[in-house]
Design an enzyme around this catalytic site. Structure first.
Site, short mmCIF file in Angstrom:
data_model
loop_
_atom_site.label_atom_id
_atom_site.label_comp_id
_atom_site.label_asym_id
_atom_site.label_seq_id
_atom_site.Cartn_x
_atom_site.Cartn_y
_atom_site.Cartn_z
N ASP A 79 0.87 -1.59 0.14
CA ASP A 79 -0.49 -0.12 0.17
C ASP A 79 0.89 1.23 0.25
O ASP A 79 2.23 1.05 0.03
CB ASP A 79 -1.38 -0.16 1.33
N ASP A 81 -0.52 4.70 0.83
CA ASP A 81 -0.62 6.28 1.99
C ASP A 81 -0.48 5.44 3.30
O ASP A 81 -0.97 4.32 3.74
CB ASP A 81 -1.79 6.22 1.58
N GLU A 88 -1.02 10.20 4.56
CA GLU A 88 -2.57 10.49 3.74
C GLU A 88 -2.81 11.05 2.61
O GLU A 88 -2.64 12.72 3.01
CB GLU A 88 -3.72 9.93 4.53
N ASP A 241 -1.50 -0.68 5.75
CA ASP A 241 -2.05 -1.19 7.26
C ASP A 241 -3.38 -1.00 7.00
O ASP A 241 -3.87 0.01 8.29
CB ASP A 241 -1.35 0.63 7.68
N ASN A 244 -8.86 -1.57 3.78
CA ASN A 244 -8.81 -2.00 2.28
C ASN A 244 -7.62 -3.24 1.79
O ASN A 244 -7.37 -3.12 0.50
CB ASN A 244 -9.13 -0.69 1.29
#
Length: 286
Positions: A79, A81, A88, A241, A244
């Protein structure tokens, strides 16, 4: 099978590991980034007597196969962000224009899994940005793109091992493409932030107008890449983290919930609350 115990903490806190080792009556060589491997430990005894103290000292505890090597794996997916990057991106852009609180509130609820439909959440957050000057994207890229600790060492090790790196993000291609080029990712998948006449329209889609990339989209992309290159999912390493990221954490042979939300940790093989990104490398006996 006997397992090794790997203890890790933040870079530069070797003294914490030394203190902890002394308290449990053990000796071990502390290695980069900031970890120590112990063999022959009694797992039941350690968990009962020392797990809570390790947590209090901000030490991650991982029980690992003593024979596991990085070269056992053939694909890495992360991932972006709050995993590879220390922010983010949408929250940051929103903060530039005074919409930070509104957007970050929805982001936090989504990453915790309290808002379960990621596509609806992202659509709602982007809609709040309608009419904002597109220069916020340039500002973000120029001044605020910074990887989390250990990123460079991790990338270097993966490249040296010849392991392809996928950047799999629910964020936006205008950012992910920059990160891909800066850090040498093999491929990237992310969403498209619509911009017209120099303004954000408040709309977002998946690549080329497809559905928004959510948790299912992430694992679908990673699985397709693996299948195309003859890679089994048990040869996949994933890091993430947020909620999703759960599908790709669950599917991988080795997965790290990196500084993750509490609801995410049980879905990964390991949880790093304190170790840097390069802490992944400490799990391998090499």
């Amino acid at each position: 099978m006997k397992q090794d115990l790997v203890l890790q903490t933040k870079i530069g806190r070797e003294y914490v590991l030394e203190k902890f080792l002394k308290s449990i009556g053990k000796k071990g060589k502390i290695k980069e980034p900031c970890s120590v491997r112990l063999s022959g430990m009694n797992r039941e005894e350690f968990e009962k007597l020392w797990r809570e103290k390790a947590q209090a000292l901000q030490i991650d505890v991982c029980w690992v196969d003593p024979h596991m090597k990085l070269t056992d794996f053939r694909l890495f997916a992360t991932d972006m962000d709050s995993t590879f990057l220390n922010l983010e991106t949408l929250d940051e852009m929103a903060a530039f224009v005074g919409k930070g609180d509104e957007v970050s509130r929805i982001t936090e609820l989504t990453m915790q899994g309290k808002i379960r439909n990621y596509a609806e959440s992202l659509t709602a957050r982007v809609k709040l940005m309608a009419g904002v000057d597109a220069s916020v994207v340039d500002r973000l890229i120029k001044f605020h793109i910074k990887p989390n600790p250990g990123a460079e060492s991790l990338v270097s090790a993966l490249k040296k091992a010849g392991i392809p790196m996928l950047l799999v993000s629910g964020g936006f291609s205008c950012v992910t493409n920059v990160v891909k080029e800066r850090y040498g990712f093999t491929h990237v998948i992310s969403n498209e932030l619509e911009i017209k006449d120099g303004k954000l329209t408040g709309r977002v889609t998946g690549p080329f107008g497809t559905p928004i990339i959510d948790g299912r989209g992430k694992i679908s992309y990673v699985s397709a890449y693996a299948l195309q290159h003859g890679i089994e999912l048990n040869e996949l390493i994933t890091m993430g983290d947020g909620s999703n990221d759960i599908p790709m954490l669950e599917a991988a042979g080795l997965s790290i919930a990196w500084h993750a939300k509490p609801a995410v940790r049980p879905h990964a093989k390991y949880a790093f609350d304190f170790a840097p990104l390069s802490g992944l490398l400490a799990l391998f006996n090499q």
